[in-house]
Design a protein around this motif. Structure first.
Motif, PDB file in Angstrom:
ATOM      1  N   LEU A 209       0.743  -1.260  -0.175  1.00 61.23           N
ATOM      2  CA  LEU A 209      -0.052   0.070  -0.279  1.00 61.23           C
ATOM      3  C   LEU A 209       0.852   1.348   0.110  1.00 61.23           C
ATOM      4  CD1 LEU A 209      -2.930   0.449  -0.142  1.00 61.23           C
ATOM      5  CD2 LEU A 209      -2.903   0.785   2.393  1.00 61.23           C
ATOM      6  N   SER A 210       2.085   1.334   0.609  1.00 59.46           N
ATOM      7  CA  SER A 210       2.534   2.646   0.646  1.00 59.46           C
ATOM      8  C   SER A 210       3.515   2.600  -0.654  1.00 59.46           C
ATOM      9  CB  SER A 210       3.748   2.635   2.011  1.00 59.46           C
ATOM     10  OG  SER A 210       4.677   1.443   1.984  1.00 59.46           O
ATOM     11  N   ARG A 211       4.004   1.663  -1.301  1.00 57.34           N
ATOM     12  CA  ARG A 211       4.429   1.727  -2.566  1.00 57.34           C
ATOM     13  C   ARG A 211       3.327   2.101  -3.594  1.00 57.34           C
ATOM     14  NH1 ARG A 211       7.859   2.849  -6.017  1.00 57.34           N
ATOM     15  NH2 ARG A 211       7.959   1.887  -8.078  1.00 57.34           N
ATOM     16  N   VAL A 212       2.503   1.896  -3.437  1.00 60.17           N
ATOM     17  CA  VAL A 212       0.935   2.333  -4.020  1.00 60.17           C
ATOM     18  C   VAL A 212       1.046   3.850  -4.052  1.00 60.17           C
ATOM     19  CG1 VAL A 212      -1.317   2.333  -4.414  1.00 60.17           C
ATOM     20  CG2 VAL A 212      -0.196   0.052  -4.563  1.00 60.17           C
ATOM     21  N   GLU A 213       0.995   4.346  -2.799  1.00 63.40           N
ATOM     22  CA  GLU A 213       0.891   5.821  -2.598  1.00 63.40           C
ATOM     23  C   GLU A 213       2.108   6.432  -3.479  1.00 63.40           C
ATOM     24  OE1 GLU A 213       0.664   5.711   1.813  1.00 63.40           O
ATOM     25  OE2 GLU A 213      -1.330   5.320   1.758  1.00 63.40           O
ATOM     26  N   VAL A 214       3.133   5.926  -3.176  1.00 67.35           N
ATOM     27  CA  VAL A 214       4.429   6.508  -3.733  1.00 67.35           C
ATOM     28  C   VAL A 214       4.030   6.521  -5.348  1.00 67.35           C
ATOM     29  CG1 VAL A 214       6.752   6.333  -4.364  1.00 67.35           C
ATOM     30  CG2 VAL A 214       6.175   5.822  -2.047  1.00 67.35           C
ATOM     31  N   LEU A 215       3.715   5.494  -5.873  1.00 69.06           N
ATOM     32  CA  LEU A 215       3.645   5.548  -7.384  1.00 69.06           C
ATOM     33  C   LEU A 215       2.369   6.419  -7.823  1.00 69.06           C
ATOM     34  CD1 LEU A 215       3.472   1.434  -7.888  1.00 69.06           C
ATOM     35  CD2 LEU A 215       5.246   3.280  -9.129  1.00 69.06           C
ATOM     36  N   GLU A 216       1.365   6.548  -6.878  1.00 70.81           N
ATOM     37  CA  GLU A 216       0.353   7.464  -7.308  1.00 70.81           C
ATOM     38  C   GLU A 216       0.585   8.516  -7.149  1.00 70.81           C
ATOM     39  OE1 GLU A 216      -3.111   6.063  -4.980  1.00 70.81           O
ATOM     40  OE2 GLU A 216      -3.672   4.454  -6.699  1.00 70.81           O
ATOM     41  N   ALA A 217       1.309   9.300  -6.349  1.00 69.85           N
ATOM     42  CA  ALA A 217       1.814  10.537  -6.294  1.00 69.85           C
ATOM     43  C   ALA A 217       2.853  10.967  -7.685  1.00 69.85           C
ATOM     44  CB  ALA A 217       2.951  11.045  -5.208  1.00 69.85           C
ATOM     45  N   GLU A 218       3.750   9.934  -7.906  1.00 72.83           N
ATOM     46  CA  GLU A 218       4.475   9.975  -8.871  1.00 72.83           C
ATOM     47  C   GLU A 218       3.795  10.048 -10.563  1.00 72.83           C
ATOM     48  OE1 GLU A 218       8.422   7.519  -7.413  1.00 72.83           O
ATOM     49  OE2 GLU A 218       7.116   6.606  -9.264  1.00 72.83           O
ATOM     50  N   ILE A 219       2.586   9.263 -10.623  1.00 71.87           N
ATOM     51  CA  ILE A 219       1.797   9.248 -11.667  1.00 71.87           C
ATOM     52  C   ILE A 219       1.043  10.600 -11.732  1.00 71.87           C
ATOM     53  CG2 ILE A 219      -0.362   8.263 -12.419  1.00 71.87           C
ATOM     54  CD1 ILE A 219       0.635   5.403 -11.498  1.00 71.87           C
ATOM     55  N   ALA A 220       0.489  11.156 -10.482  1.00 71.03           N
ATOM     56  CA  ALA A 220      -0.182  12.410 -10.768  1.00 71.03           C
ATOM     57  C   ALA A 220       1.002  13.601 -11.097  1.00 71.03           C
ATOM     58  CB  ALA A 220      -0.640  12.882  -9.262  1.00 71.03           C
ATOM     59  N   GLU A 221       2.103  13.576 -10.807  1.00 71.22           N
ATOM     60  CA  GLU A 221       3.221  14.588 -11.077  1.00 71.22           C
ATOM     61  C   GLU A 221       3.330  14.117 -12.583  1.00 71.22           C
ATOM     62  OE1 GLU A 221       7.778  14.996  -9.931  1.00 71.22           O
ATOM     63  OE2 GLU A 221       6.313  14.652  -8.159  1.00 71.22           O
ATOM     64  N   MET A 222       3.502  13.098 -13.322  1.00 77.67           N
ATOM     65  CA  MET A 222       3.754  12.575 -14.493  1.00 77.67           C
ATOM     66  C   MET A 222       2.633  13.205 -15.601  1.00 77.67           C
ATOM     67  SD  MET A 222       5.737   9.279 -14.240  1.00 77.67           S
ATOM     68  CE  MET A 222       6.426   8.839 -15.862  1.00 77.67           C
ATOM     69  N   ASP A 223       1.577  12.825 -14.865  1.00 77.76           N
ATOM     70  CA  ASP A 223       0.204  13.273 -15.529  1.00 77.76           C
ATOM     71  C   ASP A 223       0.171  14.690 -16.012  1.00 77.76           C
ATOM     72  OD1 ASP A 223      -1.552  11.636 -16.747  1.00 77.76           O
ATOM     73  OD2 ASP A 223      -2.656  11.221 -15.021  1.00 77.76           O
ATOM     74  N   ALA A 224       0.479  15.434 -15.023  1.00 81.13           N
ATOM     75  CA  ALA A 224       0.527  16.945 -15.061  1.00 81.13           C
ATOM     76  C   ALA A 224       1.612  17.517 -16.075  1.00 81.13           C
ATOM     77  CB  ALA A 224       0.676  17.539 -13.584  1.00 81.13           C
ATOM     78  N   ARG A 225       2.480  16.859 -15.905  1.00 82.30           N
ATOM     79  CA  ARG A 225       3.976  17.149 -16.851  1.00 82.30           C
ATOM     80  C   ARG A 225       3.422  16.907 -18.320  1.00 82.30           C
ATOM     81  NH1 ARG A 225      10.289  15.784 -16.009  1.00 82.30           N
ATOM     82  NH2 ARG A 225      10.887  16.705 -17.879  1.00 82.30           N
ATOM     83  N   ILE A 226       2.884  15.659 -18.587  1.00 82.09           N
ATOM     84  CA  ILE A 226       2.461  15.256 -19.699  1.00 82.09           C
ATOM     85  C   ILE A 226       1.489  16.220 -20.435  1.00 82.09           C
ATOM     86  CG2 ILE A 226       1.299  13.321 -21.167  1.00 82.09           C
ATOM     87  CD1 ILE A 226       2.877  11.524 -19.475  1.00 82.09           C
ATOM     88  N   GLU A 227       0.622  16.597 -19.584  1.00 82.29           N
ATOM     89  CA  GLU A 227      -0.516  17.504 -20.223  1.00 82.29           C
ATOM     90  C   GLU A 227       0.192  18.980 -20.501  1.00 82.29           C
ATOM     91  OE1 GLU A 227      -4.534  19.607 -18.412  1.00 82.29           O
ATOM     92  OE2 GLU A 227      -3.649  17.932 -17.184  1.00 82.29           O
ATOM     93  N   GLU A 228       1.020  19.349 -19.865  1.00 85.09           N
ATOM     94  CA  GLU A 228       1.623  20.545 -20.112  1.00 85.09           C
ATOM     95  C   GLU A 228       2.434  20.448 -21.368  1.00 85.09           C
ATOM     96  OE1 GLU A 228       4.980  22.599 -17.592  1.00 85.09           O
ATOM     97  OE2 GLU A 228       3.466  22.421 -16.355  1.00 85.09           O
TER      98      GLU A 228
END
Ligand SMILES: [Zn+2]
Length: 235
Positions: A116-135
């Motif tokens: 679960l803590s790995r999932v939390e780390v991944l989800e934070a990374e995904i959100a960041e990458m998502d925003a960057r890709i959108e930009e």
């Protein structure tokens, strides 16, 4: 000046510009595809993280499912042990199994928490990458439209230059000299001729032997720089 040299200089004036515009037209799609590829790579990296997250989530669910089953079994064993129907040896065996179950449940819970803590780390990374890709997608779209308008513009300039070039005469230049000139345009980035200044080739800045200078001064033939091959001229 040798009339062939004058004619070549006249062509060179336009061909230099044509070379630049053609180089620009070749560069623009390369830049565009390099950027598109970088964006695709980023999207692929994001997809890998999404998959890892989904796999972890499903394994966490499996762990939860297993621990629910183990707890039910534990409850049943507790009841069996305490309802007075089991003899001492059966109770001992129940207790042994209960200890095992408790240990397994505790391990499964630890494992689940780690995932679960790995999932939390991944989800934070995904959100960041998502925003960057959108930009970056927006930036890419803007770049693409710039490339389109720059290409259009360059094509217009090229057509005008070609029109201008078609009006410049190559009369008096032999086919083989013209061939040499055109080959040099390609190999020497649009600069097929070089001025001889003070014993020096201004194209490659190499000192020229005396006989080259003499041959050029005679003005009866085309003389090429022995170092860069450019056709030499002087005023
Ligand atoms: Zn040279």
């Amino acid at each position: 000046m040798n009339p062939v040299l004058s004619a070549l200089l006249n062509l060179q004036e336009v061909d230099r510009e044509i070379f630049k515009v053609e180089a620009e037209l070749a560069r623009l799609p390369d830049e565009l595809s390099a950027r598109a590829e970088a964006l695709e790579n980023r999207k692929a990296a994001l997809e890998i993280k999404r998959r890892e997250t989904a796999e972890l989530r499903s394994s966490i669910q499996e762990i939860e499912h297993t621990t629910v089953g183990l707890r039910q079994r534990l409850k049943k064993l507790e009841n069996e042990s305490s309802n007075g129907t089991a003899d001492a040896s059966l109770i001992a065996s129940y207790q042994h199994e209960m200890r095992n179950i408790k240990r397994n449940v505790s391990q499964a819970e630890d494992d689940g928490l780690k995932r679960l803590s790995r999932v939390e780390v991944l989800e934070a990374e995904i959100a960041e990458m998502d925003a960057r890709i959108e930009e970056e997608t927006a930036t890419f779209a803007e770049f693409q439209s710039n490339v389109e308008s720059e290409t259009k513009d360059a094509e217009g300039r090229l057509a005008a230059l070609q029109e201008k070039r078609s009006k410049r005469s190559s009369d008096g230049i032999t086919a083989s000299d013209l061939e040499v000139y055109k080959g040099l345009l390609k190999t020497r980035q649009g600069e097929a001729l070089a001025e001889l200044g003070d014993g020096l080739c201004e194209g490659c800045f190499v000192n020229l032997p005396k006989n080259i200078v003499v041959r050029l001064a005679r003005g009866t033939e085309l003389v090429q720089c022995p170092s860069c091959d450019r056709i030499l001229f002087n005023y």
